[in-house]
Write an enzyme that holds these catalytic residues in place. Structure first.
Site, PDB file in Angstrom:
ATOM      1  N   ARG A  19      38.723   1.145  62.490  1.00  0.00           N
ATOM      2  CA  ARG A  19      39.972   1.688  61.944  1.00  0.00           C
ATOM      3  C   ARG A  19      40.201   3.114  62.470  1.00  0.00           C
ATOM      4  NH1 ARG A  19      40.789   2.044  55.530  1.00  0.00           N
ATOM      5  NH2 ARG A  19      39.340   3.776  55.722  1.00  0.00           N
ATOM      6  N   LYS A  22      39.430  -2.846  49.967  1.00  0.00           N
ATOM      7  CA  LYS A  22      40.193  -2.608  48.733  1.00  0.00           C
ATOM      8  C   LYS A  22      41.691  -2.464  49.024  1.00  0.00           C
ATOM      9  CE  LYS A  22      37.861   1.176  47.623  1.00  0.00           C
ATOM     10  NZ  LYS A  22      36.831   1.365  48.670  1.00  0.00           N
ATOM     11  N   ARG A  76      35.866   6.378  40.482  1.00  0.00           N
ATOM     12  CA  ARG A  76      34.710   6.494  41.375  1.00  0.00           C
ATOM     13  C   ARG A  76      33.552   7.224  40.704  1.00  0.00           C
ATOM     14  NH1 ARG A  76      38.140   6.014  46.309  1.00  0.00           N
ATOM     15  NH2 ARG A  76      36.870   5.916  48.173  1.00  0.00           N
ATOM     16  N   ARG A  93      42.585   9.205  60.653  1.00  0.00           N
ATOM     17  CA  ARG A  93      41.930   9.798  59.477  1.00  0.00           C
ATOM     18  C   ARG A  93      40.662  10.527  59.888  1.00  0.00           C
ATOM     19  NH1 ARG A  93      41.742   5.472  54.584  1.00  0.00           N
ATOM     20  NH2 ARG A  93      39.927   6.781  54.132  1.00  0.00           N
ATOM     21  N   ARG A 142      30.043   8.992  53.468  1.00  0.00           N
ATOM     22  CA  ARG A 142      30.882   8.331  52.464  1.00  0.00           C
ATOM     23  C   ARG A 142      30.117   7.185  51.799  1.00  0.00           C
ATOM     24  NH1 ARG A 142      35.828   6.870  56.049  1.00  0.00           N
ATOM     25  NH2 ARG A 142      36.667   5.841  54.211  1.00  0.00           N
TER      26      ARG A 142
HETATM   27  P1  B4P Z   1      39.814  -0.941  53.412  1.00  0.00           P
HETATM   28  O1  B4P Z   1      38.472  -1.410  52.997  1.00  0.00           O
HETATM   29  O2  B4P Z   1      40.985  -1.675  52.899  1.00  0.00           O
HETATM   30  O3  B4P Z   1      39.803   0.628  53.106  1.00  0.00           O
HETATM   31  P2  B4P Z   1      39.529   1.178  51.639  1.00  0.00           P
HETATM   32  O4  B4P Z   1      38.191   0.707  51.178  1.00  0.00           O
HETATM   33  O5  B4P Z   1      40.702   0.836  50.799  1.00  0.00           O
HETATM   34  O6  B4P Z   1      39.608   2.714  51.782  1.00  0.00           O
HETATM   35  P3  B4P Z   1      38.481   3.828  51.701  1.00  0.00           P
HETATM   36  O7  B4P Z   1      37.475   3.545  50.646  1.00  0.00           O
HETATM   37  O8  B4P Z   1      38.019   4.004  53.098  1.00  0.00           O
HETATM   38  O9  B4P Z   1      39.240   5.139  51.361  1.00  0.00           O
HETATM   39  P4  B4P Z   1      40.053   5.700  50.113  1.00  0.00           P
HETATM   40  O10 B4P Z   1      41.419   5.802  50.635  1.00  0.00           O
HETATM   41  O11 B4P Z   1      39.879   4.964  48.836  1.00  0.00           O
HETATM   42  O12 B4P Z   1      39.911  -1.052  54.950  1.00  0.00           O
HETATM   43  C1  B4P Z   1      38.859  -0.735  55.825  1.00  0.00           C
HETATM   44  C2  B4P Z   1      39.019  -1.451  57.174  1.00  0.00           C
HETATM   45  O13 B4P Z   1      38.445  -2.747  57.078  1.00  0.00           O
HETATM   46  C3  B4P Z   1      40.455  -1.653  57.621  1.00  0.00           C
HETATM   47  O14 B4P Z   1      40.545  -1.331  58.976  1.00  0.00           O
HETATM   48  C4  B4P Z   1      40.720  -3.126  57.397  1.00  0.00           C
HETATM   49  O15 B4P Z   1      41.661  -3.664  58.316  1.00  0.00           O
HETATM   50  C5  B4P Z   1      39.343  -3.743  57.586  1.00  0.00           C
HETATM   51  N1  B4P Z   1      39.141  -4.966  56.818  1.00  0.00           N
HETATM   52  C6  B4P Z   1      39.545  -5.190  55.544  1.00  0.00           C
HETATM   53  N2  B4P Z   1      39.186  -6.444  55.142  1.00  0.00           N
HETATM   54  C7  B4P Z   1      38.497  -7.006  56.199  1.00  0.00           C
HETATM   55  C8  B4P Z   1      37.864  -8.267  56.416  1.00  0.00           C
HETATM   56  N3  B4P Z   1      37.845  -9.228  55.481  1.00  0.00           N
HETATM   57  N4  B4P Z   1      37.238  -8.492  57.589  1.00  0.00           N
HETATM   58  C9  B4P Z   1      37.257  -7.539  58.567  1.00  0.00           C
HETATM   59  N5  B4P Z   1      37.867  -6.317  58.426  1.00  0.00           N
HETATM   60  C10 B4P Z   1      38.469  -6.052  57.262  1.00  0.00           C
HETATM   61  O16 B4P Z   1      39.368   7.141  49.899  1.00  0.00           O
HETATM   62  C11 B4P Z   1      39.355   8.152  50.906  1.00  0.00           C
HETATM   63  C12 B4P Z   1      38.794   9.474  50.369  1.00  0.00           C
HETATM   64  O17 B4P Z   1      39.654   9.997  49.307  1.00  0.00           O
HETATM   65  C13 B4P Z   1      37.411   9.431  49.690  1.00  0.00           C
HETATM   66  O18 B4P Z   1      36.359   9.511  50.640  1.00  0.00           O
HETATM   67  C14 B4P Z   1      37.491  10.686  48.757  1.00  0.00           C
HETATM   68  O19 B4P Z   1      37.293  11.868  49.480  1.00  0.00           O
HETATM   69  C15 B4P Z   1      38.927  10.668  48.280  1.00  0.00           C
HETATM   70  N6  B4P Z   1      39.079   9.925  47.015  1.00  0.00           N
HETATM   71  C16 B4P Z   1      39.849   8.793  46.848  1.00  0.00           C
HETATM   72  N7  B4P Z   1      39.765   8.369  45.578  1.00  0.00           N
HETATM   73  C17 B4P Z   1      38.943   9.224  44.917  1.00  0.00           C
HETATM   74  C18 B4P Z   1      38.451   9.279  43.581  1.00  0.00           C
HETATM   75  N8  B4P Z   1      38.808   8.369  42.675  1.00  0.00           N
HETATM   76  N9  B4P Z   1      37.593  10.277  43.247  1.00  0.00           N
HETATM   77  C19 B4P Z   1      37.257  11.218  44.141  1.00  0.00           C
HETATM   78  N10 B4P Z   1      37.671  11.213  45.429  1.00  0.00           N
HETATM   79  C20 B4P Z   1      38.502  10.218  45.831  1.00  0.00           C
END
Ligand code: B4P
Length: 191
Positions: free
Chosen positions: A128, A14, A89, A134, A146
């Protein structure tokens, strides 16, 4: 305005895809995860309240998340649109977002849901975790929590948008460029 929800499990890409979408469509990025991490870094009360949930990979309570998003929307006047990354979420968050959008005389145009198998999510997040610093990326048990929180508490949100005819599922495995093309093909129908 063009308002998108980018949805998917932790590690689905994302944050990665948001960066590309923002540049192409000139949108304002609202990532609740990034906003919380900013608060944590600045040591605000909101950050302190969120930290214990985030470190364990649990959801931060709805009222904290919704208040923070409301604030961000109010402080971003004159944008061409928003990309909501990692929000909503829960169903309560999705309902609150619809209300906030209508208060701003706009609406969510479409939802993009990235689909990635669990083994791949685990691999990406552990990888990551080697450099992100993190707490929630550091070990397999936290990452699995998660994913399980996502399966139990967050997947119903896809149905909420499905009922509004706005759900688009997209394969989130492959090169970042290929996935971006799949997402763009859907977004282009709304510009
Ligand atoms: P991403 O996949 O980009 O990470 P993310 O989903 O955006 O973040 P995540 O869900 O972990 O955490 P968030 O900050 O929203 O990247 C993951 C990895 O994959 C990276 O290393 C990237 O380089 C790699 N990658 C990406 N695309 C790829 C591909 N095509 N091929 C190979 N590798 C690839 O949330 C964190 C915490 O915040 C939650 O657990 C919760 O506690 C809180 N939170 C956030 N929003 C909330 C909400 N709305 N409600 C309640 N709690 C919330």
């Amino acid at each position: 305005m063009l308002n998108l929800v980018l949805f998917g499990p932790p590690g689905a890409g994302k944050g990665t895809q948001s960066e590309h979408l923002i540049n192409k469509y000139n949108l304002t990025h609202i990532s609740t995860g990034d906003l919380f991490r900013k608060h944590l870094g600045e040591g605000t009360q909101l950050g302190k309240n969120a930290q214990k949930y985030m470190d364990e990979g649990n959801l931060v309570p709805d009222e904290i998340v919704i208040g923070m998003v409301e604030d961000k929307l109010q402080n971003t006047p004159g944008t061409q649109g928003f990309i909501f990354d990692g929000f909503p979420r829960t169903i309560a968050q999705a309902e609150a977002l619809d209300k906030l959008m209508s208060q701003h005389n706009t609406q969510i145009n479409t939802m993009l849901a990235l689909q990635v198998p669990e083994e791949e999510l685990l691999k990406r997040l552990l990888n990551r975790g080697k450099t992100s610093g993190r707490a929630d990326d550091q070990n397999e048990a936290k990452i699995k929590n998660r994913i399980s929180v996502y399966n139990k508490e967050t997947t119903p949100v896809a149905n909420y948008y499905k009922n509004q005819g706005k759900l688009n599922t997209v394969k989130g495995v492959g090169s970042i460029e290929d996935i971006f093309e799949r997402l763009s093909a859907i977004v282009d129908k709304h510009v």
